[in-house]
Design a protein around this motif. Sequence first.
Motif, short mmCIF file in Angstrom:
data_model
loop_
_atom_site.label_atom_id
_atom_site.label_comp_id
_atom_site.label_asym_id
_atom_site.label_seq_id
_atom_site.Cartn_x
_atom_site.Cartn_y
_atom_site.Cartn_z
N UNK A 86 -16.22 54.73 49.41
CA UNK A 86 -16.68 54.11 48.16
C UNK A 86 -15.51 53.53 47.36
N UNK A 87 -14.41 54.24 47.33
CA UNK A 87 -13.22 53.76 46.62
C UNK A 87 -12.68 52.48 47.26
N UNK A 88 -12.62 52.47 48.58
CA UNK A 88 -12.10 51.30 49.30
C UNK A 88 -13.00 50.09 49.07
N UNK A 89 -14.31 50.30 49.15
CA UNK A 89 -15.26 49.20 48.93
C UNK A 89 -15.13 48.66 47.51
N UNK A 90 -14.97 49.57 46.56
CA UNK A 90 -14.79 49.13 45.17
C UNK A 90 -13.50 48.32 45.02
N UNK A 94 -13.13 44.54 43.73
CA UNK A 94 -12.23 44.19 42.64
C UNK A 94 -11.30 43.05 43.05
N UNK A 95 -10.87 43.06 44.31
CA UNK A 95 -10.00 41.97 44.78
C UNK A 95 -10.71 40.63 44.72
N UNK A 147 2.32 40.67 43.25
CA UNK A 147 0.91 40.86 42.89
C UNK A 147 0.51 42.32 43.06
N UNK A 148 1.06 42.98 44.08
CA UNK A 148 0.75 44.40 44.32
C UNK A 148 1.17 45.27 43.15
N UNK A 171 -8.28 47.19 47.66
CA UNK A 171 -7.94 45.87 47.13
C UNK A 171 -6.96 45.14 48.03
N UNK A 172 -5.97 45.88 48.54
CA UNK A 172 -4.99 45.27 49.44
C UNK A 172 -5.66 44.84 50.74
#
Length: 240
Positions: A86-90, A94-95, A147-148, A171-172
Amino acid sequence: MVAQERFTVDLNKPLVSQVGHLGEAYDEWVHQPIVTKEGPRFFESDFWEFLTLTVWWAIPVIWLPVVVWCISMSVSMGHSLPEVVAMVVFGMFLWTFIEYILHRFLFHMKTTSYWGNTAHYLLHGFHHKHPMDHLRLVFPPLATAIICVFFWNLVKFFATPSTTPAVFGGGLLGYVIYDVTHYYLHHAHPTISVTKSLKKYHLKHHFRIQDKGFGVTSSLWDIVFGTLLTTKAPKRDQQN
């Protein structure tokens, strides 16, 4: 009063030091594409020139290990697999928003001053002038690292210490997908409907309506903010 002679860019000389002199004519010049795979010289210095050149496969090679490391950090802090997913998908979602905001408001800012034109050309203007330059289609690693730093601090602002790494990693990962997709849309010949549509949409942004169609991997935010490309538009004259 004698009219001031319009500045002419010499394409056989390094461009970065020249484009600033275009003044108000810069926006028109930079949106008249030269469609060749080989790009122009940017700098006299071989060192600075080298920093502007990046092969597409460097993006996944450099950044995917960072993605894995970030995600593993959240796992090691006790989060379950569904939570991490879920965190990765979010983070990926966001990206897409950041991709849109950067493309619309930074990469397509209007400039007329010497340093404004020069900065814009280095950020994104060169991509519209030479859209098929195969060594300047993805972000140089140094630019991505900058940007990171911004993205990490943005995520850290609203996330907890244990969720920040996975959200950032997502996001990355979204960025890696974006940059590889961007290269693919310019240089590949899609065979499935989804990628065909993405390619058609993005090339329309380059060659027909440059002030709309800012989404590359998705048109979601173009729909939300009213910048979706229309189906018909007059084609801009393509002069060097």
